[in-house]
Motif scaffolding. Structure first.
Motif, PDB file in Angstrom:
ATOM      1  N   ASP A  84      42.896  57.621  45.658  1.00  0.00           N
ATOM      2  CA  ASP A  84      42.250  57.843  44.355  1.00  0.00           C
ATOM      3  C   ASP A  84      40.785  57.407  44.476  1.00  0.00           C
ATOM      4  O   ASP A  84      40.339  56.488  43.807  1.00  0.00           O
ATOM      5  N   PRO A  85      40.035  58.095  45.345  1.00  0.00           N
ATOM      6  CA  PRO A  85      38.711  57.568  45.728  1.00  0.00           C
ATOM      7  C   PRO A  85      37.682  57.577  44.600  1.00  0.00           C
ATOM      8  O   PRO A  85      36.642  56.924  44.725  1.00  0.00           O
ATOM      9  N   TYR A  86      37.940  58.313  43.519  1.00  0.00           N
ATOM     10  CA  TYR A  86      36.994  58.324  42.383  1.00  0.00           C
ATOM     11  C   TYR A  86      37.604  57.669  41.144  1.00  0.00           C
ATOM     12  O   TYR A  86      37.089  57.820  40.041  1.00  0.00           O
ATOM     13  N   LEU A  87      38.732  57.001  41.322  1.00  0.00           N
ATOM     14  CA  LEU A  87      39.417  56.304  40.219  1.00  0.00           C
ATOM     15  C   LEU A  87      39.809  57.263  39.090  1.00  0.00           C
ATOM     16  O   LEU A  87      39.930  56.871  37.929  1.00  0.00           O
ATOM     17  N   PRO A 118      48.729  67.484  44.989  1.00  0.00           N
ATOM     18  CA  PRO A 118      47.691  68.514  45.149  1.00  0.00           C
ATOM     19  C   PRO A 118      46.328  68.035  44.660  1.00  0.00           C
ATOM     20  O   PRO A 118      45.295  68.361  45.263  1.00  0.00           O
ATOM     21  N   VAL A 119      46.314  67.258  43.563  1.00  0.00           N
ATOM     22  CA  VAL A 119      44.998  66.836  43.047  1.00  0.00           C
ATOM     23  C   VAL A 119      44.474  65.626  43.833  1.00  0.00           C
ATOM     24  O   VAL A 119      43.260  65.463  43.995  1.00  0.00           O
ATOM     25  N   GLU A 120      45.397  64.799  44.334  1.00  0.00           N
ATOM     26  CA  GLU A 120      44.959  63.690  45.201  1.00  0.00           C
ATOM     27  C   GLU A 120      44.248  64.252  46.433  1.00  0.00           C
ATOM     28  O   GLU A 120      43.266  63.689  46.916  1.00  0.00           O
ATOM     29  N   LEU A 121      44.729  65.395  46.881  1.00  0.00           N
ATOM     30  CA  LEU A 121      44.115  66.028  48.053  1.00  0.00           C
ATOM     31  C   LEU A 121      42.737  66.609  47.701  1.00  0.00           C
ATOM     32  O   LEU A 121      41.816  66.575  48.528  1.00  0.00           O
ATOM     33  N   VAL A 122      42.590  67.118  46.483  1.00  0.00           N
ATOM     34  CA  VAL A 122      41.273  67.613  46.046  1.00  0.00           C
ATOM     35  C   VAL A 122      40.256  66.467  46.152  1.00  0.00           C
ATOM     36  O   VAL A 122      39.148  66.618  46.688  1.00  0.00           O
ATOM     37  N   ASP A 123      40.639  65.290  45.661  1.00  0.00           N
ATOM     38  CA  ASP A 123      39.740  64.121  45.722  1.00  0.00           C
ATOM     39  C   ASP A 123      39.421  63.740  47.167  1.00  0.00           C
ATOM     40  O   ASP A 123      38.292  63.418  47.508  1.00  0.00           O
ATOM     41  N   ARG A 124      40.460  63.747  47.994  1.00  0.00           N
ATOM     42  CA  ARG A 124      40.289  63.310  49.388  1.00  0.00           C
ATOM     43  C   ARG A 124      39.367  64.276  50.139  1.00  0.00           C
ATOM     44  O   ARG A 124      38.506  63.862  50.907  1.00  0.00           O
TER      45      ARG A 124
END
Ligand SMILES: Cc1cc2nc3c(=O)[nH]c(=O)nc-3n(C[C@H](O)[C@H](O)[C@H](O)COP(=O)(O)O)c2cc1C
Length: 391
Positions: free
Chosen positions: A93-96, A334-340
């Protein structure tokens, strides 16, 4: 004589093994699901008065990896909700973004608790963009709730707060969900407030999103940093569950009671094996058994206030589902991967795949989940005490 001695010896060994097994099972909480101090907040949540009554409802909300990333500052008729940015998920969760969704879930429970106590709650969200995790994490203000006298409201969503639990067990794929229930979810999501709910029950669409969920999980478990950052929060041993009172636990993994009991007494798996189980469960149980998969989309993925609104919508929907005997589980890979991918400045493959599913570039999925009738009830997850989260 010798035979009798042998039998006696065997009896003593067998009894000792049973005794040791019982002692170990007891030590690992096999017979104490949902018990102990880590679960007290679920039992005594409605006993508090004043602003603490809101906090005790807030901490029972859904939140990413059960990190409980919140701190509350109380004054008369005013509560500040702070993101406890030290309780982050790192590369998960790199952008919290997920942290803010979880804070939104807490805000929703608090607003429901205010109404049930005869208070009108005015919520002000702190605007701004979501940024990378600060190098020196410290609490940051995300929302303020101001209270004023109001009508005392009976609300089935408020009553459902202690019964709402993330259900990772198989769902009943054969039992369809009535269209009016799906319509109620749409209206509860509050789509007029810059939010869009997408529900996929037609097989072709359901499959597309399900495939994305599985593919994203495969990519994540091949990313050692993500595996390590996720693993940090897992509480495999009962003593850790009771000590830290946070994180995902074996009791909430969606296993059958027997398998959960065996897993509790077995040695803890390596992070890699643990996350392989996660992939297996996602691919073989959670996605295929769900009659409905869904997305919550926002206009700006890295807008703080929109992330909080998405969390409020999720909490409301999950409470409503609870009142109707439905189970829900986020499957947010899927959304965690968008962030990553964004963090690593990689090709936005995951974002493109999600965009093609939504079909309208103005909506960005921020939360993915499944919905269905449960095949079994699931226990609560641990919670830290109110006293530990009040500034
Ligand atoms: C933003 C967010 C993302 C989440 N992602 C997942 C997920 O991908 N998979 C999952 O099983 N649970 C997910 N959860 C559910 C949490 O793990 C769960 O809310 C937390 O462990 C507390 O448990 P409870 O909901 O049963 O109280 C997510 C929750 C939130 C708020």
């Amino acid at each position: 004589m010798q035979r009798r001695a042998l039998l006696q010896g065997a009896g003593i060994v067998a009894l000792s093994l049973v005794g040791a097994g019982a002692w170990w099972s007891d030590r690992e909480g096999v017979f104490s699901v949902g018990e102990g101090p880590a679960y007290e907040p679920w039992r005594n949540w409605s006993a508090e008065q004043g602003p603490l009554a809101l906090v005790s409802a807030g901490i029972l909300a859904a939140n990413p990896h059960n990190t409980q990333p919140w701190r509350f500052k109380l004054a008369d008729e005013r509560i500040e909700i702070h993101a406890d940015t030290a309780r982050n998920l790192g590369t998960f969760d790199p952008y919290l973004r997920e942290m803010h969704i979880g804070l939104g879930c807490a805000v929703e429970n608090m607003v429901l608790a205010a109404a049930a106590r005869g208070r009108e709650a005015k919520v002000t969200l702190v605007d701004g963009s979501l940024e990378p995790i600060p190098a020196a994490p410290r609490p940051s203000l995300v929302a303020i709730i101001e209270l004023a006298p109001g009508p005392r409201r009976q609300d089935e969503l408020y009553d459902a707060i202690p019964r709402r639990h993330t259900n990772r067990a198989p769902y009943d794929r054969g039992r369809a969900i009535a269209p009016e229930l799906l319509r109620s979810l749409h209206s509860l999501a509050g789509e007029s407030t810059g939010l869009k709910l997408l529900l996929f029950s037609a097989e072709s669409e359901r499959k597309k999103l399900g495939d994305l969920m599985v593919a994203a999980t495969e990519t994540i478990i091949a990313d050692q940093r993500m595996v390590d950052d996720s693993q940090r929060w897992f509480r495999q041993r009962w003593a850790d569950v009771q000590k830290f009172r946070d994180g995902p636990t074996l009791d909430t993994a969606g296993l059958s009671p027997l398998v959960a009991a065996l897993a509790k007494i077995a040695p803890a798996p390596s992070p890699e094996r643990n996350h392989r189980y996660w992939l297996d469960a996602t691919r073989d149980v959670q996605v295929p058994s769900a009659p409905v998969l869904g997305l919550i989309a926002v206009e700006a993925l890295y807008d703080r206030a929109q992330a909080i609104r998405a969390g409020r919508a999720w909490q409301r929907m999950h409470l409503f589902a609870t009142t109707r005997g439905l189970a829900m589980q986020p499957i947010n890979q899927p959304v965690e991967l968008v962030d990553r991918e964004r963090q690593l400045a990689r090709e936005p493959v995951a974002a493109r795949a999600l965009a093609s599913l939504v079909g309208d570039p103005s909506w960005k999925p921020t939360f993915a989940f499944r919905l269905g009738y449960p095949t079994r009830d699931v226990p609560p997850s641990p919670r830290r005490a109110v006293g530990d989260v009040v500034i």
